[in-house]
Design an enzyme around this catalytic site. Structure first.
Site, PDB file in Angstrom:
ATOM      1  N   TYR A 174       0.833  -1.208   0.000  1.00 36.68           N
ATOM      2  CA  TYR A 174       0.000   0.000   0.000  1.00 36.68           C
ATOM      3  C   TYR A 174       0.864   1.253   0.000  1.00 36.68           C
ATOM      4  O   TYR A 174       0.643   2.189  -0.791  1.00 36.68           O
ATOM      5  CB  TYR A 174      -0.920  -0.005   1.221  1.00 36.68           C
ATOM      6  CG  TYR A 174      -1.739   1.254   1.363  1.00 36.68           C
ATOM      7  CD1 TYR A 174      -2.895   1.443   0.615  1.00 36.68           C
ATOM      8  CD2 TYR A 174      -1.364   2.259   2.256  1.00 36.68           C
ATOM      9  CE1 TYR A 174      -3.657   2.600   0.747  1.00 36.68           C
ATOM     10  CE2 TYR A 174      -2.119   3.413   2.400  1.00 36.68           C
ATOM     11  CZ  TYR A 174      -3.257   3.578   1.640  1.00 36.68           C
ATOM     12  OH  TYR A 174      -4.001   4.734   1.767  1.00 36.68           O
ATOM     13  N   ALA A 208     -11.452   9.103  10.377  1.00 40.75           N
ATOM     14  CA  ALA A 208     -12.577   8.391  10.984  1.00 40.75           C
ATOM     15  C   ALA A 208     -13.572   7.975   9.915  1.00 40.75           C
ATOM     16  O   ALA A 208     -14.238   8.815   9.310  1.00 40.75           O
ATOM     17  CB  ALA A 208     -13.256   9.281  12.020  1.00 40.75           C
TER      18      ALA A 208
END
Length: 267
Positions: A174, A208
């Site tokens: 990633y 979040a």
């Protein structure tokens, strides 16, 4: 007479996801006709149905399919120019496979997974920009924003049992893909400068989302303890940065990466 800007279309890849959906809504609120492109037709359609529609506008569009395929990206561009002249691209598509929320260590990354991550996180944005380039205006109003990552510069952390910072659960695959996308962003910023098309990146830290909301409290505390501002970022804060980079207020910014990580990475 009014000073209302002409309607433009925007493509948001990964637009059905937690961050992509917020970006799509923000662009619709700022006057774009949005193509929500995602692998999930259901998620993309749900987001598109929730978007604000400007008076007199044709609405928004959904394109679902494998964004690592040129034909799917071509469909996204065609859908955009059917709505309005194309003005913006936000490459928010991305994947970060993990093991039960934990880092997949280097020796456990398969060739197939490496290739998939590179295809989704690097090849898909490349294909969309290639397909869109001929349709972007050269009057200084066109802008491309790629969603990068704190790992673009920082890399990932150590092994699972290591305690030194940074504690980042993403894999080497990633991080390498986002570093490649950051370099492509900088390179295209230079290459497209004579076309007056700006290319920038936004590099979030922890944000979040539904995924982070499912973390155990102890893991959340461990992760936020690394952040000087002691909290996760909010998707709206990522959308704020993208809205700025797409706007005329960022007219002299190209090839840049705007870090949004609460002070976790400061240079």
């Amino acid at each position: 007479m009014t000073n209302t800007p002409p309607l433009r279309s925007a493509i948001v890849t990964g637009g059905g996801g937690g961050i992509g959906s917020v970006i799509a809504r923000r662009l619709a609120e700022t006057g774009y006709a949005v193509v929500v492109a995602d692998t999930s037709e259901e998620a993309a359609a749900r987001v598109a149905a929730s978007l604000h529609i400007e008076d007199g506008a044709a609405g928004h569009a959904v394109v679902a399919g494998d964004l690592t395929l040129r034909a799917v990206n071509r469909r996204a561009v065609d859908a955009a120019i059917d709505l309005a002249p194309l003005g913006a691209i936000v490459n928010a598509v991305g994947i970060a496979p993990k093991d039960a929320g934990m880092k997949r260590e280097f020796q456990d990354i398969s060739e197939d997974e490496w290739d998939l991550i590179m295809a989704v996180n690097v090849k898909a944005p490349m294909l969309l920009v290639q397909e869109a380039l001929a349709h972007l205006p050269v009057d200084g109003t066109a802008s491309i924003v790629n969603l990068l990552s704190i790992t673009s510069k920082l890399g990932t952390g150590g092994r699972r049992e290591d305690t030194f910072p940074p504690l980042l659960p993403s894999s080497v695959a990633y991080a390498a893909s986002k570093a490649a996308l950051q370099n492509m962003t900088a390179s295209l910023g230079r290459e497209f400068a004579s076309r007056r098309i700006r290319v920038n990146g936004v590099a979030p830290g922890f944000v979040a989302t539904t995924m982070t909301g499912g973390m155990p409290d102890e893991q959340t505390r461990t992760m936020t303890a690394q952040i000087p501002m002691a909290r996760f970022g909010q998707p709206d804060e990522i959308a704020d940065a993208i809205e700025f980079l797409l706007s005329p207020k960022a007219a002299y910014i190209t090839g840049a990466s705007l870090d949004i990580n609460g002070g976790m990475l400061t240079c």
